[in-house]
Design a protein around this motif. Structure first.
Motif, PDB file in Angstrom:
ATOM      1  N   ARG A  94       0.845  -1.207   0.000  1.00  0.00           N
ATOM      2  CA  ARG A  94       0.000   0.000   0.000  1.00  0.00           C
ATOM      3  C   ARG A  94       0.873   1.248   0.000  1.00  0.00           C
ATOM      4  N   ARG A  95       1.923   1.219   0.813  1.00  0.00           N
ATOM      5  CA  ARG A  95       2.808   2.383   0.881  1.00  0.00           C
ATOM      6  C   ARG A  95       3.510   2.592  -0.466  1.00  0.00           C
ATOM      7  N   ARG A  96       3.914   1.476  -1.066  1.00  0.00           N
ATOM      8  CA  ARG A  96       4.662   1.545  -2.312  1.00  0.00           C
ATOM      9  C   ARG A  96       3.769   1.922  -3.487  1.00  0.00           C
ATOM     10  N   ALA A  97       2.459   1.639  -3.347  1.00  0.00           N
ATOM     11  CA  ALA A  97       1.530   1.894  -4.454  1.00  0.00           C
ATOM     12  C   ALA A  97       1.473   3.366  -4.796  1.00  0.00           C
ATOM     13  N   ARG A  98       1.861   4.199  -3.808  1.00  0.00           N
ATOM     14  CA  ARG A  98       1.832   5.643  -4.081  1.00  0.00           C
ATOM     15  C   ARG A  98       2.919   6.019  -5.087  1.00  0.00           C
ATOM     16  N   ARG A  99       3.962   5.179  -5.127  1.00  0.00           N
ATOM     17  CA  ARG A  99       5.015   5.455  -6.114  1.00  0.00           C
ATOM     18  C   ARG A  99       4.585   4.903  -7.472  1.00  0.00           C
ATOM     19  N   ALA A 100       5.209   5.426  -8.523  1.00  0.00           N
ATOM     20  CA  ALA A 100       4.816   5.000  -9.872  1.00  0.00           C
ATOM     21  C   ALA A 100       5.147   3.522 -10.089  1.00  0.00           C
ATOM     22  N   GLU A 101       4.193   2.787 -10.648  1.00  0.00           N
ATOM     23  CA  GLU A 101       4.458   1.386 -10.982  1.00  0.00           C
ATOM     24  C   GLU A 101       5.119   1.304 -12.356  1.00  0.00           C
ATOM     25  N   GLU A 102       5.812   0.210 -12.575  1.00  0.00           N
ATOM     26  CA  GLU A 102       6.439   0.017 -13.877  1.00  0.00           C
ATOM     27  C   GLU A 102       5.334  -0.165 -14.916  1.00  0.00           C
ATOM     28  N   SER A 103       5.415   0.579 -16.001  1.00  0.00           N
ATOM     29  CA  SER A 103       4.357   0.475 -17.010  1.00  0.00           C
ATOM     30  C   SER A 103       4.516  -0.836 -17.790  1.00  0.00           C
ATOM     31  N   LEU A 104       3.392  -1.236 -18.370  1.00  0.00           N
ATOM     32  CA  LEU A 104       3.405  -2.475 -19.152  1.00  0.00           C
ATOM     33  C   LEU A 104       4.368  -2.339 -20.333  1.00  0.00           C
ATOM     34  N   ASP A 105       4.359  -1.152 -20.951  1.00  0.00           N
ATOM     35  CA  ASP A 105       5.247  -0.931 -22.105  1.00  0.00           C
ATOM     36  C   ASP A 105       6.712  -1.101 -21.712  1.00  0.00           C
ATOM     37  N   ALA A 106       7.049  -0.517 -20.555  1.00  0.00           N
ATOM     38  CA  ALA A 106       8.447  -0.595 -20.099  1.00  0.00           C
ATOM     39  C   ALA A 106       8.841  -2.044 -19.825  1.00  0.00           C
ATOM     40  N   LEU A 107       7.908  -2.783 -19.238  1.00  0.00           N
ATOM     41  CA  LEU A 107       8.198  -4.186 -18.931  1.00  0.00           C
ATOM     42  C   LEU A 107       8.381  -4.990 -20.223  1.00  0.00           C
ATOM     43  N   ILE A 108       7.491  -4.741 -21.193  1.00  0.00           N
ATOM     44  CA  ILE A 108       7.583  -5.480 -22.464  1.00  0.00           C
ATOM     45  C   ILE A 108       8.905  -5.166 -23.160  1.00  0.00           C
ATOM     46  N   GLU A 109       9.243  -3.865 -23.155  1.00  0.00           N
ATOM     47  CA  GLU A 109      10.444  -3.447 -23.875  1.00  0.00           C
ATOM     48  C   GLU A 109      11.712  -4.017 -23.227  1.00  0.00           C
ATOM     49  N   SER A 110      11.722  -3.979 -21.885  1.00  0.00           N
ATOM     50  CA  SER A 110      12.963  -4.394 -21.225  1.00  0.00           C
ATOM     51  C   SER A 110      13.043  -5.905 -21.014  1.00  0.00           C
ATOM     52  N   ALA A 111      11.879  -6.573 -20.940  1.00  0.00           N
ATOM     53  CA  ALA A 111      11.945  -7.987 -20.527  1.00  0.00           C
ATOM     54  C   ALA A 111      11.118  -8.938 -21.382  1.00  0.00           C
ATOM     55  N   GLY A 112      10.457  -8.427 -22.408  1.00  0.00           N
ATOM     56  CA  GLY A 112       9.592  -9.285 -23.229  1.00  0.00           C
ATOM     57  C   GLY A 112      10.277 -10.557 -23.713  1.00  0.00           C
ATOM     58  N   PRO A 113      11.451 -10.421 -24.376  1.00  0.00           N
ATOM     59  CA  PRO A 113      12.120 -11.630 -24.878  1.00  0.00           C
ATOM     60  C   PRO A 113      12.558 -12.568 -23.757  1.00  0.00           C
ATOM     61  N   ASP A 114      12.980 -11.977 -22.629  1.00  0.00           N
ATOM     62  CA  ASP A 114      13.410 -12.823 -21.501  1.00  0.00           C
ATOM     63  C   ASP A 114      12.230 -13.602 -20.933  1.00  0.00           C
ATOM     64  N   ILE A 115      11.071 -12.959 -20.878  1.00  0.00           N
ATOM     65  CA  ILE A 115       9.886 -13.652 -20.360  1.00  0.00           C
ATOM     66  C   ILE A 115       9.526 -14.805 -21.294  1.00  0.00           C
ATOM     67  N   GLU A 116       9.625 -14.535 -22.590  1.00  0.00           N
ATOM     68  CA  GLU A 116       9.325 -15.589 -23.561  1.00  0.00           C
ATOM     69  C   GLU A 116      10.297 -16.762 -23.379  1.00  0.00           C
ATOM     70  N   ARG A 117      11.554 -16.417 -23.142  1.00  0.00           N
ATOM     71  CA  ARG A 117      12.561 -17.460 -22.945  1.00  0.00           C
ATOM     72  C   ARG A 117      12.268 -18.258 -21.657  1.00  0.00           C
ATOM     73  N   MET A 118      11.816 -17.556 -20.618  1.00  0.00           N
ATOM     74  CA  MET A 118      11.498 -18.255 -19.358  1.00  0.00           C
ATOM     75  C   MET A 118      10.392 -19.277 -19.546  1.00  0.00           C
ATOM     76  N   LEU A 119       9.475 -18.955 -20.466  1.00  0.00           N
ATOM     77  CA  LEU A 119       8.334 -19.847 -20.681  1.00  0.00           C
ATOM     78  C   LEU A 119       8.676 -21.019 -21.588  1.00  0.00           C
ATOM     79  N   ASP A 120       9.796 -20.893 -22.275  1.00  0.00           N
ATOM     80  CA  ASP A 120      10.180 -21.938 -23.213  1.00  0.00           C
ATOM     81  C   ASP A 120      11.102 -22.931 -22.499  1.00  0.00           C
ATOM     82  N   ALA A 121      10.538 -24.084 -22.196  1.00  0.00           N
ATOM     83  CA  ALA A 121      11.303 -25.076 -21.421  1.00  0.00           C
ATOM     84  C   ALA A 121      12.540 -25.548 -22.174  1.00  0.00           C
ATOM     85  N   GLY A 122      12.543 -25.419 -23.487  1.00  0.00           N
ATOM     86  CA  GLY A 122      13.672 -25.901 -24.281  1.00  0.00           C
ATOM     87  C   GLY A 122      14.898 -25.006 -24.207  1.00  0.00           C
TER      88      GLY A 122
END
Lengths: 198, 114
Positions: A94-122
């Protein structure tokens, strides 16, 4: 110190609590030792930030000590402790919610490929610390309620009955909330991966 | 089936059980917690009897019943079964019960005289 009554009979949490309440303060160290990993794991999953999780876990044990006289033994000590830790984490969120959350765009841009890799068991395993950090960033996009129930069930392995105790709700409510939480995580990952699908 | 597989992939990726802290980390944590504990031992809950939530209404009901038993005037005694049986020869029990003045005389008679 080895906390055993007779050979092979470890002292139970309830006996340790009675001992602390009787004035043997040092016995609380054994309770902390036994539950440190689980409480810290819950705080890490809820808060993401390891330093903040460490603080929340410490505050949880201090609060539990102050309220030890209220522990009735109806539920397991660990479940009672989870309840206290959950409240501490929700306060931090609750205290932290007052601070800006990471936007979805920022997350996709910085971590999209890594997330895809995490989901790929191979794919070859990455640094577990980096993976944990990324998982925390994804989970942070869920509501605290959903994050909590997913962590308690999927990470800590609580049964439905234990969840109902820890969350102070009915079994049906636990099942419904868990279903919604899973769907929310799937939806969030679908958003992050866009049309690539989960 | 497909949904289950999808969920398992998500679970494995984002909801992994973290590696447990090492013994040294745990001991450091325990020391920090113990150093932060207040000097006073936690007090056992003193008002445990309040947990028995049924006790308060039960005591209130008992007290009300007791005070009513003292406050209300005593009612007229009902004729006992023995008297009713004894009066069976003198007429219907209901008639006899309705004439309390005759009870004394009847009760003075021996069973043969009745």
């Amino acid at each position: 110190m080895v906390y055993i009554k007779d050979i092979g009979t470890p002292i139970t949490d309830t006996e340790l609590i009675d001992s602390v309440l009787a004035g043997r303060r040092d016995d609380y160290a054994e309770l902390v030792r036994r539950h440190h990993g689980a409480v810290l794991g819950l705080c890490r999953a809820m808060l993401g930030d390891p330093a903040l999780a460490e603080d929340a876990a410490q505050e949880s044990f201090l609060n539990a000590y102050r309220s030890l006289g209220d522990f009735r033994g109806g539920a397991a000590f660990s479940t009672w402790l989870y309840r206290i830790a959950t409240n501490r984490c929700l306060d931090h969120i609750r205290r932290r919610a007052r601070r800006a959350e990471e936007s979805l765009d920022a997350l996709i841009e910085s971590a999209g490929p890594d997330i895809e890799r995490m989901l790929d068991a191979g794919q070859p395993a990455r640094d577990p610390v980096e993976d944990a950090d990324l998982a925390a960033r994804v989970l942070a996009r869920l509501s605290p309620d959903y994050r909590l129930i997913l962590t308690l069930r999927e990470v800590q392995g609580l049964s439905y009955d234990e969840l109902a105790d820890a969350l102070e709700c009915s079994l049906d409510a636990v099942k419904a909330r868990l279903r919604r939480a899973r769907a929310a995580l799937q939806e969030e990952v679908r958003h992050i991966l866009g049309t690539r699908g989960v | 089936m497909e949904e289950d597989r999808d969920w398992e992939r998500l679970r494995a990726a984002f909801l992994r059980r973290p590696s447990p802290p090492s013994a040294a980390e745990t001991e450091r944590f325990v020391s920090r917690v113990m150093a932060g504990l207040p000097d006073a031992a936690p007090a056992p809950e003193e008002r445990a009897w309040l947990d028995a939530r049924w006790l308060a209404p039960a005591l209130a009901f008992a007290a009300a019943a007791l005070s009513l038993s003292f406050a209300l005037p005593p009612g007229e005694d009902e004729p006992s079964t023995a008297l009713l049986v004894a009066a069976a020869g003198a007429g219907p029990a209901a008639d006899w019960a309705a004439r309390p003045a005759e009870r004394g005389a009847l009760e003075a008679l021996s069973p043969e005289e009745r």
